[in-house]
Design an enzyme around this catalytic site. Structure first.
Site, PDB file in Angstrom:
ATOM      1  N   HIS A  16       0.859  -1.194   0.000  1.00 39.17           N
ATOM      2  CA  HIS A  16       0.000   0.000   0.000  1.00 39.17           C
ATOM      3  C   HIS A  16       0.886   1.231   0.000  1.00 39.17           C
ATOM      4  O   HIS A  16       1.327   1.693   1.053  1.00 39.17           O
ATOM      5  CB  HIS A  16      -0.924  -0.033   1.223  1.00 39.17           C
ATOM      6  N   HIS A  18       1.391   4.937  -2.599  1.00 40.99           N
ATOM      7  CA  HIS A  18       0.987   5.698  -3.785  1.00 40.99           C
ATOM      8  C   HIS A  18       2.238   6.351  -4.373  1.00 40.99           C
ATOM      9  O   HIS A  18       2.947   7.077  -3.645  1.00 40.99           O
ATOM     10  CB  HIS A  18      -0.027   6.775  -3.399  1.00 40.99           C
ATOM     11  N   HIS A 196      -9.696   1.248  -0.874  1.00 38.16           N
ATOM     12  CA  HIS A 196      -9.550   1.942   0.404  1.00 38.16           C
ATOM     13  C   HIS A 196     -10.930   1.945   1.062  1.00 38.16           C
ATOM     14  O   HIS A 196     -11.914   2.359   0.439  1.00 38.16           O
ATOM     15  CB  HIS A 196      -9.121   3.394   0.202  1.00 38.16           C
ATOM     16  N   GLU A 199     -10.951   3.909   6.437  1.00 33.53           N
ATOM     17  CA  GLU A 199      -9.847   4.777   6.904  1.00 33.53           C
ATOM     18  C   GLU A 199     -10.507   5.911   7.695  1.00 33.53           C
ATOM     19  O   GLU A 199     -10.359   6.000   8.905  1.00 33.53           O
ATOM     20  CB  GLU A 199      -9.046   5.307   5.703  1.00 33.53           C
ATOM     21  N   ASP A 277       1.946   4.011   2.706  1.00 31.87           N
ATOM     22  CA  ASP A 277       0.905   4.853   2.092  1.00 31.87           C
ATOM     23  C   ASP A 277       1.524   5.961   1.231  1.00 31.87           C
ATOM     24  O   ASP A 277       1.609   5.804   0.011  1.00 31.87           O
ATOM     25  CB  ASP A 277      -0.027   5.434   3.169  1.00 31.87           C
ATOM     26  N   ASP A 278       1.895   7.079   1.860  1.00 38.32           N
ATOM     27  CA  ASP A 278       2.492   8.211   1.131  1.00 38.32           C
ATOM     28  C   ASP A 278       3.740   8.637   1.905  1.00 38.32           C
ATOM     29  O   ASP A 278       3.712   9.602   2.672  1.00 38.32           O
ATOM     30  CB  ASP A 278       1.483   9.361   1.054  1.00 38.32           C
TER      31      ASP A 278
END
Ligand code: HPA
Ligand code: ZN
Length: 342
Positions: A16, A18, A196, A199, A277-278
């Site tokens: 996961h 991006h 997603h 969250e 994630d990021d």
């Protein structure tokens, strides 16, 4: 061996992340200059200081705006290669990458520039470092389902090089049900599907993603803790959750890492995994996430190793590769236990 070194050498998959959320400030400023794109910040320090978020939407506004520095195939190549190099350094053997093409085509960037740049970097990383990766385009849930179907068609020339499809973006008010037809078509084409859910959204969205979209894996999924029957069903099915603890902390999904549901879900028998994630926005790559969780939740080596095993169980990879990766985890755990423990 210190726990930090144990994490560093632990073979893992990252499932996961991006690509657009992994542009480090130095690269961001370089791309802005290279493409003549005006940005609000002039230094790496100013940029980092801007990364404070109250919630998901707050972050998404900055994230979509940041995408403007990505213009050419070379730009997409560079940021993808940067991430895979960094992941390789964290002993990620296999990574599954999210990419949001609508955030680029809507700005007039040709889809071919996006796809060829990213896919070329993935091949280069495999050839140069031996890290394998797969690409999962995600459609933006604040847009219409019709637009997601247009994107599915626009990606047709690259279908043979994709792992699956996903759903990301502003969750509340955009339930999984909005994309039922898109997911039906993706599945009919033989793709893996992920979404997603849970969250910022409720447990009901997690249920919808499972029952209606029939996802192979849930991204985040934290909200399942509010529904004990759902937790039991997830433990039973071993449908994986790609948790992102430092992301949750930064976006105020949890008040502290000590309050994160990761350990409870792990102990309940769910196939939970830890991911970044990021990473450039949330202050950590995958190993930073493993270490922060160990510190806050006292996972211990057994817990950390279980997370790594789960990451390979949850990965969309051939079984022979999965078995080899799981053997590499066992190998590392055995090697670490022969060394002095502090
Ligand atoms: N949630 C939803 N969409 C996203 C995220 C996230 O954490 N990161 C990038 N797009
Ligand atoms: Zn995400």
């Amino acid at each position: 061996m210190h726990v930090s070194d144990f994490v560093a050498g632990l073979p893992k998959a990252e499932l996961h992340m991006h690509i657009e959320g992994s542009i480090e400030p130095e690269r961001f400023i370089e791309l802005a200059r290279r493409n003549g794109v005006a940005i609000r910040w002039q230094s790496v320090e100013e940029l980092r200081a801007a990364y404070h978020f109250e919630n998901l939407q707050d972050f998404l506004d900055l994230y979509y705006d940041g995408c403007r520095v990505l213009q050419t195939a070379q730009d997409f190549h560079d940021v993808t290669r940067d991430y895979l190099r960094r992941a390789h350094a964290d002993r990620v053997l296999h990574a599954e990458l999210f990419l949001g093409p609508q955030g680029h085509t809507s700005r007039g960037v040709p889809i071919a520039s996006v796809m060829e740049g990213v896919l070329g970097a993935m091949e280069a990383a495999r050839d140069e470092d031996g890290i394998t990766s797969g690409l999962i385009p995600v459609v933006q849930r604040h847009r219409s389902e019709e637009e997601s179907l247009v994107m599915l068609d626009a990606l047709q020339p690259w279908h043979g090089r994709l792992l699956g499809f996903g759903l990301g973006g502003a969750e509340v008010g955009n339930p999984p049900a909005k994309f039922a037809e898109f997911f039906r078509r993706c599945r009919a084409l033989g793709f893996k599907v992920v979404a997603h859910a849970g969250e910022e959204g409720p447990a009901a969205y997690v249920r919808e993603a499972l029952d209606l979209l029939r996802v192979d894996r849930l991204d985040h999924g934290n909200a399942c803790v509010d529904d004990p029957a759902l937790v039991a069903a997830l433990a039973d099915s071993r449908i994986p959750l790609t948790l992102c603890p430092l992301s949750n902390l930064k976006l105020q999904v949890v008040d502290s890492l000590a309050a994160h549901p990761l350990k409870r879900l792990l102990q309940a028998g769910l196939c939970v995994t830890v991911n970044s994630d990021d990473p450039s926005y949330f202050g950590g790559y995958v190993n930073d996430n493993y270490r922060a969780c160990d510190e806050a939740l006292d996972l211990g080596r057994e817990g950390l190793a279980q997370l790594a095993r789960n990451s390979f169980e949850a990965a969309f990879m051939p079984d022979a590769q999965r078995r080899a990766a799981l053997a590499a985890v066992d190998d590392w755990v055995a090697r670490a236990s022969r060394r002095a423990v502090h």
